[in-house]
Scaffold this motif. Sequence first.
Motif, PDB file in Angstrom:
ATOM      1  N   ALA A  41      46.630  45.328  35.888  1.00 14.34           N
ATOM      2  CA  ALA A  41      46.954  45.994  34.349  1.00 14.34           C
ATOM      3  C   ALA A  41      47.505  45.043  33.441  1.00 14.34           C
ATOM      4  N   GLU A  42      47.657  43.683  34.009  1.00 18.61           N
ATOM      5  CA  GLU A  42      48.103  42.715  32.867  1.00 18.61           C
ATOM      6  C   GLU A  42      47.116  41.642  32.449  1.00 18.61           C
ATOM      7  N   LEU A  43      45.814  41.975  32.866  1.00 19.95           N
ATOM      8  CA  LEU A  43      44.722  41.237  32.172  1.00 19.95           C
ATOM      9  C   LEU A  43      44.548  41.571  30.846  1.00 19.95           C
ATOM     10  N   PRO A  44      43.992  40.739  30.199  1.00 22.05           N
ATOM     11  CA  PRO A  44      43.367  40.912  28.660  1.00 22.05           C
ATOM     12  C   PRO A  44      42.950  42.293  28.398  1.00 22.05           C
ATOM     13  N   ALA A  45      43.363  42.916  27.428  1.00 21.63           N
ATOM     14  CA  ALA A  45      42.393  44.183  26.922  1.00 21.63           C
ATOM     15  C   ALA A  45      41.300  44.065  26.654  1.00 21.63           C
ATOM     16  N   SER A  46      40.484  42.813  26.519  1.00 19.83           N
ATOM     17  CA  SER A  46      39.103  42.538  26.136  1.00 19.83           C
ATOM     18  C   SER A  46      38.515  42.545  27.796  1.00 19.83           C
ATOM     19  N   THR A  47      39.024  42.596  28.767  1.00 18.36           N
ATOM     20  CA  THR A  47      38.369  42.539  30.041  1.00 18.36           C
ATOM     21  C   THR A  47      37.304  43.561  30.096  1.00 18.36           C
ATOM     22  N   VAL A  48      36.184  43.180  30.684  1.00 18.30           N
ATOM     23  CA  VAL A  48      34.981  44.212  30.746  1.00 18.30           C
ATOM     24  C   VAL A  48      34.974  44.599  32.302  1.00 18.30           C
ATOM     25  N   GLY A  49      35.263  43.610  33.301  1.00 19.67           N
ATOM     26  CA  GLY A  49      35.386  43.912  34.812  1.00 19.67           C
ATOM     27  C   GLY A  49      36.323  43.197  35.322  1.00 19.67           C
TER      28      GLY A  49
ATOM     29  N   SER B  31      45.067  50.757  28.167  1.00 14.63           N
ATOM     30  CA  SER B  31      43.593  51.418  27.912  1.00 14.63           C
ATOM     31  C   SER B  31      43.668  52.720  28.602  1.00 14.63           C
ATOM     32  N   GLU B  32      43.409  53.636  27.664  1.00 18.72           N
ATOM     33  CA  GLU B  32      43.141  54.997  28.255  1.00 18.72           C
ATOM     34  C   GLU B  32      42.095  55.255  29.396  1.00 18.72           C
ATOM     35  N   SER B  33      40.913  54.384  29.286  1.00 18.78           N
ATOM     36  CA  SER B  33      39.929  54.287  30.405  1.00 18.78           C
ATOM     37  C   SER B  33      40.492  53.793  31.582  1.00 18.78           C
ATOM     38  N   PHE B  34      41.372  52.590  31.583  1.00 12.87           N
ATOM     39  CA  PHE B  34      41.763  52.001  32.644  1.00 12.87           C
ATOM     40  C   PHE B  34      42.773  53.097  33.578  1.00 12.87           C
ATOM     41  N   LYS B  35      43.625  53.750  32.636  1.00  5.79           N
ATOM     42  CA  LYS B  35      44.649  54.326  33.185  1.00  5.79           C
ATOM     43  C   LYS B  35      44.087  55.713  33.839  1.00  5.79           C
ATOM     44  N   LEU B  36      42.864  56.162  33.643  1.00  3.91           N
ATOM     45  CA  LEU B  36      42.499  57.310  34.239  1.00  3.91           C
ATOM     46  C   LEU B  36      41.492  56.767  35.428  1.00  3.91           C
ATOM     47  N   ALA B  37      40.934  55.547  35.211  1.00  2.00           N
ATOM     48  CA  ALA B  37      40.054  55.009  36.399  1.00  2.00           C
ATOM     49  C   ALA B  37      41.007  54.230  37.486  1.00  2.00           C
ATOM     50  N   ILE B  38      42.230  53.939  37.162  1.00  4.67           N
ATOM     51  CA  ILE B  38      42.976  53.462  38.232  1.00  4.67           C
ATOM     52  C   ILE B  38      44.023  54.184  38.007  1.00  4.67           C
ATOM     53  N   PRO B  39      44.386  55.299  38.984  1.00  2.00           N
ATOM     54  CA  PRO B  39      45.541  56.027  38.862  1.00  2.00           C
ATOM     55  C   PRO B  39      46.759  55.128  39.749  1.00  2.00           C
TER      56      PRO B  39
ATOM     57  N   GLY C 107      46.153  33.274  31.427  1.00  2.00           N
ATOM     58  CA  GLY C 107      47.617  32.843  31.923  1.00  2.00           C
ATOM     59  C   GLY C 107      48.638  33.619  31.279  1.00  2.00           C
ATOM     60  N   THR C 108      48.264  34.440  30.173  1.00  2.00           N
ATOM     61  CA  THR C 108      49.161  35.291  29.365  1.00  2.00           C
ATOM     62  C   THR C 108      49.271  36.747  29.462  1.00  2.00           C
ATOM     63  N   LYS C 109      50.289  37.136  29.781  1.00  2.00           N
ATOM     64  CA  LYS C 109      50.239  38.740  30.213  1.00  2.00           C
ATOM     65  C   LYS C 109      49.528  39.423  29.006  1.00  2.00           C
ATOM     66  N   GLY C 110      48.464  40.272  29.472  1.00  2.00           N
ATOM     67  CA  GLY C 110      47.759  41.178  28.480  1.00  2.00           C
ATOM     68  C   GLY C 110      48.125  42.658  28.845  1.00  2.00           C
TER      69      GLY C 110
END
Length: 533
Positions: free
Chosen positions: A325-333, A468-476, A460-463
């Motif tokens: 969850a600490e990856l950059p918001a622009s992460t695709v996968g 992201s709503e998609s992330f929160k729904l996909a990774i409960p 290297g920077t906390k993202g």
Amino acid sequence: MSAETPPGASFPENPDPDRTIEHRTPQPWQAATNDAHTRQLPYGSAEELGFNVPDNAPAKRGRGWLIAAVSALFVLILGGGGVWAFSQLNGGGTQPQDVLPGNAIAYVRLDLDPAANQKVALLAIGRKFPGIKDSLSDDDPRKALFEAIKGDSPDLSKVDYAKDVEPWLGDRAGLAVLPPGGKGKEPGVAAAVQVKDEAAARDGIAKLAAGDDYGLAFRDGYAILAQTQAEADGYAKAATLSQNAEFGGDTAAVGEPGVMSFWVNIGKMLEATGSTQGLDTSMLQSITGTRFAGALRFDDDYAELAGITRGGKPTQIDAQPVKIAELPASTVGAVSLSGLGDGFAKQWPVIQKAAQANPDGQVFTKSLEQFQQLYGISIPDDVVTLLGKSLTIALDQEGLDAQQPNVGAVLTTDPVKAQGIVAKLQGVLAGSGAPVQLAIKPGDGQLVVASTQAYADKLGTKGTLGDSESFKLAIPEADKATYAMYVDLDKLEPLYLDGLKGEEKANLQVLRAVGLSGSYAGSTEMTLRILFN
């Protein structure tokens, strides 16, 4: 319950209450008791529920495996546009596990009449796909299933669904694998098919199985099919799978059974099929008593496959929650795994022992020694360092269409030691004729390795991917997951939507994201979700 449990044995109750519709539940498997007054639901047709798809949408082929799978599932569950499904929204009632033998070692169930919340969720998903109604040409999903099974089979060419099958076929079916009857024998098989009319079922099954030997008995609204009549009669009187304490506990831990559910005693199944031969003692100990249960179910915004492994003696590893969850918001996968270093260290002796037992074991050992001497890489120590406490690999949206995409890894480990090993690996790649220049960014308890220095600095920077709503729904419950995988399909669309048009493009645009997550601390849990826009 063991395979030797006698018929009529006493087991703890494992209730399966009916469920009512919940308009928008946070967790699709949560359900309330279905009292008599809640069985009358204010829905009479698909249109009233907003399932509005064009009647004249052209039929198309080659939509892709996922669209085909969704279409097939709707054929089975919803029938003609959902009208059939909403004629019986209450669900509930006897399930196949309530009539199949309790000593089963594996079981799978298909329910064309699931709990009401599952049907509502399926309908909500269905109306997201333009033209999906083209795949719902039949009012009876049982007929669609029969026709799919029938195909071009000459044995079934004379069977007429309306005359020979529809009058008796119910909505649920289950298949159980049973322990072998003796040493050297094959595992047994029993099937349970819900029926509406026993006499019609007897005649219909006889026509379906013309020329085959089988046994048939009836129990609580189900036809019990077995390899012999003696077996069928015995299964119809035996203690049931729903009374099996292990089965009940495992399936309860999974939660809502959804449209399809399954359960297997892995150790007993491998033993019954002779697959344990050649396994070493430690491997046998790890699988003995291990069981897996799972279910396919739905929410308005996603399809979910959930599973849990219980029992056995799994290798204990130091697995901490991952920080995907600490990856950059622009992460695709991204994929993130915890405890790999500790797990590899504990499994290395087993790997060595297995390699040495192999006829080519000496070759393996000699090659490994030469590799370590040539490149100065120590195995398993350097591998354990690289894998560390956790390993996260990520791909960024920026630069996707460039020759060198932004891809990198975050190693939660000793950054000084890991940096030295990475330098050695670059030497290995250079020696193989494939020189790779990797960007490095050491940090507090971690090392970032990436394709470019700019992306290494970004990783290297906390993202804020976790916002992201998609992330929160996909990774409960991402903060508790010891492994996770996430793909944002919306961000990937530019790579595969170009050149597509009309319905095909619209269907793919419905797909939003995919997430796989869970924990292997103690019992192993997993959740796979496909999200829809």
